[in-house]
Design an enzyme around this catalytic site. Structure first.
Site, PDB file in Angstrom:
ATOM      1  N   HIS A 127       0.813  -1.224   0.000  1.00  0.00           N
ATOM      2  CA  HIS A 127       0.000   0.000   0.000  1.00  0.00           C
ATOM      3  C   HIS A 127       0.851   1.281   0.000  1.00  0.00           C
ATOM      4  O   HIS A 127       0.338   2.358  -0.320  1.00  0.00           O
ATOM      5  CB  HIS A 127      -0.924   0.033   1.217  1.00  0.00           C
ATOM      6  CG  HIS A 127      -1.962  -1.025   1.214  1.00  0.00           C
ATOM      7  ND1 HIS A 127      -2.814  -1.238   0.156  1.00  0.00           N
ATOM      8  CD2 HIS A 127      -2.296  -1.950   2.157  1.00  0.00           C
ATOM      9  CE1 HIS A 127      -3.628  -2.239   0.436  1.00  0.00           C
ATOM     10  NE2 HIS A 127      -3.335  -2.696   1.640  1.00  0.00           N
ATOM     11  N   ASP A 164      -2.977 -10.649  -2.470  1.00  0.00           N
ATOM     12  CA  ASP A 164      -3.516 -10.125  -1.215  1.00  0.00           C
ATOM     13  C   ASP A 164      -4.972  -9.721  -1.429  1.00  0.00           C
ATOM     14  O   ASP A 164      -5.366  -9.298  -2.526  1.00  0.00           O
ATOM     15  CB  ASP A 164      -2.693  -8.908  -0.791  1.00  0.00           C
ATOM     16  CG  ASP A 164      -2.991  -8.447   0.616  1.00  0.00           C
ATOM     17  OD1 ASP A 164      -2.207  -8.763   1.534  1.00  0.00           O
ATOM     18  OD2 ASP A 164      -4.002  -7.743   0.811  1.00  0.00           O
ATOM     19  N   HIS A 166      -6.453  -7.175  -0.365  1.00  0.00           N
ATOM     20  CA  HIS A 166      -6.545  -5.731  -0.589  1.00  0.00           C
ATOM     21  C   HIS A 166      -5.721  -5.347  -1.823  1.00  0.00           C
ATOM     22  O   HIS A 166      -4.626  -5.882  -2.032  1.00  0.00           O
ATOM     23  CB  HIS A 166      -6.025  -4.959   0.629  1.00  0.00           C
ATOM     24  CG  HIS A 166      -6.753  -5.271   1.897  1.00  0.00           C
ATOM     25  ND1 HIS A 166      -6.310  -6.239   2.779  1.00  0.00           N
ATOM     26  CD2 HIS A 166      -7.888  -4.757   2.426  1.00  0.00           C
ATOM     27  CE1 HIS A 166      -7.154  -6.292   3.808  1.00  0.00           C
ATOM     28  NE2 HIS A 166      -8.118  -5.411   3.609  1.00  0.00           N
ATOM     29  N   ASP A 247      -4.804 -12.894   3.399  1.00  0.00           N
ATOM     30  CA  ASP A 247      -6.005 -12.379   4.053  1.00  0.00           C
ATOM     31  C   ASP A 247      -7.274 -12.609   3.234  1.00  0.00           C
ATOM     32  O   ASP A 247      -8.353 -12.163   3.627  1.00  0.00           O
ATOM     33  CB  ASP A 247      -5.856 -10.901   4.408  1.00  0.00           C
ATOM     34  CG  ASP A 247      -5.094 -10.099   3.381  1.00  0.00           C
ATOM     35  OD1 ASP A 247      -4.781 -10.638   2.296  1.00  0.00           O
ATOM     36  OD2 ASP A 247      -4.790  -8.920   3.644  1.00  0.00           O
TER      37      ASP A 247
END
Length: 309
Positions: A127, A164, A166, A247
């Site tokens: 991120h 991931d 996200h 995740d």
């Protein structure tokens, strides 16, 4: 040549964003313990520090100074950089080692010292943008590794595969105008950070495939098999880099996909096959998210098992 080399460092356990934070040291401890128990003969190496020069390929001086020069005193409360991302006494060293692991792993696979590598490090990275630490991430570890591969090893086709849950907004933003790097991602949508729409294509080097909450393992596999892996094959990467976030597991508290460890094992094996076909087997994976400890243990072992081939 090592079939698989693992990188980590005790400093990565000393990054403490706060007692109630989900991105806690126990995450990495769970990965190290589970992988070590499952593969007792595996080759672990200490991650070196990334240099400022290596970091500055993808981050500006203000972010480097913010993370490295703030100087949090021992015993002080973490400094909040945003509502999700904190800087504690051990955070700068952890961030240097996490980014340095990727650089060392790229050097190892490019030199032929290891066929593949897995970097069990934290804080995660995907991120972080060129200018901003965010989403639990201080430096963008996978982006530092990709830029090192392009600049130090003169590669022209580096693929970053991000599974991931996200979207890796930072990785995409750093490379969306650089045709040497292809970024491919599946991620839940809607979900933090709110980016990663299919229309976001960079200069033709960004491939996003958002997944709805409740997506099953079968649907996840079909998305990769039918849509993303053919694009990756067509790119003919000279090196594969993997943002390995676990995740998307059905037990994870921060998202709502329905994946399990076998789905991660399957995709990892598919990526290994691409690396064998186009990149002389060269693949470097870096730990990103995953916040249920049982799921993280199971998934990381499945991932390493597939990396071992």
């Amino acid at each position: 040549m090592d079939p698989l080399r693992l990188y980590t460092h005790p400093a990565c356990l000393a990054h403490d964003p706060g007692a109630a934070h989900v991105e806690r040291p126990a995450r990495l401890q769970a990965v190290i313990e589970a992988v070590s128990a499952a593969f007792p003969a595996i080759d672990w190496r200490d991650a070196p520090r990334a240099s400022r020069g290596q970091l500055s390929r993808v981050h500006d001086d203000a972010l480097l100074a913010r993370v490295l020069d703030t100087g949090i005193a021992t015993g002080s409360e973490p400094l909040a950089l945003d509502p999700d991302t904190s800087l504690g006494h051990g955070s700068a060293e952890a961030a240097l080692r996490a980014a340095g692991a990727g650089v060392a792993a790229v050097d190892a696979v490019m030199a032929g010292d290891a066929r593949r590598a897995f970097c069990a490090v934290r804080p995660p990275g995907h991120h972080a943008t060129a200018t901003t630490a965010m989403g639990f991430c201080l430096f963008n570890n996978i982006a530092v590794a990709a830029a090192h591969a392009c600049d130090a090893h003169r590669l022209q086709r580096v693929a970053v595969v991000d599974f991931d849950v996200h979207h890796g907004n930072g990785t995409q933003a750093i490379f969306q105008s650089d045709p040497r790097v292809m970024y491919l991602s599946t991620h839940q949508s809607p979900l933090f950070p709110g980016s990663g729409g299919a229309e976001e294509q960079g200069v033709g080097n960004v491939i996003n495939l958002p997944l709805a909450p409740g997506t099953s393992g079968g649907e996840f596999r079909a998305a990769w098999r039918d849509r993303l892996l053919p694009v990756l094959q067509g790119f003919r990467p000279q090196l594969l880099l993997v943002s390995a976030g676990f995740d998307g597991h059905r037990l994870d508290p921060l998202a709502q996909l329905e994946l399990d460890a076998d789905d991660y094992r399957w995709l990892t094996a598919e990526l290994v096959a691409v690396a064998e076909r186009h990149a002389q087997g060269r693949l470097v994976s870096m730990l990103e998210g995953g916040y249920d400890l049982a799921a993280l243990r199971e998934s990381s072992v499945a991932h390493v098992q597939a990396l071992l081939g």
